[in-house]
Design an enzyme around this catalytic site. Sequence first.
Site, mmCIF file in Angstrom:
data_model
loop_
_atom_site.group_PDB
_atom_site.id
_atom_site.type_symbol
_atom_site.label_atom_id
_atom_site.label_comp_id
_atom_site.label_asym_id
_atom_site.label_seq_id
_atom_site.Cartn_x
_atom_site.Cartn_y
_atom_site.Cartn_z
ATOM 1 N N GLY A 195 1.831 4.079 4.626
ATOM 2 C CA GLY A 195 2.593 3.202 3.731
ATOM 3 C C GLY A 195 2.930 1.878 4.383
ATOM 4 O O GLY A 195 3.570 1.846 5.419
ATOM 5 N N SER A 196 2.513 0.767 3.800
ATOM 6 C CA SER A 196 2.657 -0.499 4.507
ATOM 7 C C SER A 196 2.384 -1.687 3.585
ATOM 8 O O SER A 196 2.262 -1.539 2.371
ATOM 9 C CB SER A 196 1.705 -0.519 5.703
ATOM 10 O OG SER A 196 0.444 0.010 5.331
ATOM 11 N N ARG A 197 2.251 -2.870 4.194
ATOM 12 C CA ARG A 197 2.115 -4.116 3.437
ATOM 13 C C ARG A 197 1.167 -5.054 4.188
ATOM 14 O O ARG A 197 1.198 -5.124 5.421
ATOM 15 C CB ARG A 197 3.506 -4.745 3.315
ATOM 16 C CG ARG A 197 3.602 -6.103 2.644
ATOM 17 C CD ARG A 197 5.054 -6.536 2.678
ATOM 18 N NE ARG A 197 5.312 -7.834 2.073
ATOM 19 C CZ ARG A 197 6.161 -8.037 1.074
ATOM 20 N NH1 ARG A 197 6.830 -7.019 0.559
ATOM 21 N NH2 ARG A 197 6.360 -9.245 0.592
ATOM 22 N N MET A 254 0.845 -1.192 0.000
ATOM 23 C CA MET A 254 0.000 0.000 0.000
ATOM 24 C C MET A 254 0.881 1.242 0.000
ATOM 25 O O MET A 254 1.674 1.443 0.921
ATOM 26 C CB MET A 254 -0.902 0.013 1.236
ATOM 27 C CG MET A 254 -1.898 -1.124 1.282
ATOM 28 S SD MET A 254 -2.885 -1.100 2.801
ATOM 29 C CE MET A 254 -1.672 -1.694 3.980
#
Length: 202
Positions: free
Chosen positions: A171-173, A84
């Site tokens: 911001g990430s996964r 993301m």
Amino acid sequence: MDIEGYKYVISATLIALLGYIAGGIIGNVVLWLGIASALFISFFFRDPERKITAGKGVVLSPADGRVVACDKRSDGKKEIAIFMSLFNVHVNRSPVSGEVTSVKYERGKFFVASKDEASEQNERNEITIKTEHGDIIVRQIAGFLARRIVCRVKAGDRLSIGERLGIIKFGSRVEVVLPETAHLMVDKGDKVVGGRTIIAKF
């Protein structure tokens, strides 16, 4: 907007107000920086309503973003990783209906979430959901900028497919681990939408 965003919007608004009160060139700069920050934060923490229409035996994407990994593991299980960016919706959703059997948080590093090393070494929260097809794992993984994972479910909760389960900031996964009987419906590089895109079927 997700509730996590309100305190940031309030802070940015107060900064803008101080700039307005101060006046002058510096005050105007502070004013517009505060306004711009409040608008960006509102955009980042947006939480659009989505009508969930899923058939039997489908797995929906738990997040908006881009598929950065889509593999069969050595143990036969299937794994899908979604990155993301700052511009994606960051609310995470349950990919399936089922019962949460465990929630496990682990501290870690903060590599860029799109990189492979983030999967093994970054801060994470692992949610195991028991379904009729077997256990399905959802991992919320923090990234370089995202250093706060918010999980709103606990062991014993029953989830409906597409139901909100948390958010990762800035911001990430998100990764999904599926039983070997799952048939993957996406490929690396595909764009997906949380609660809408079918990423696998049983």
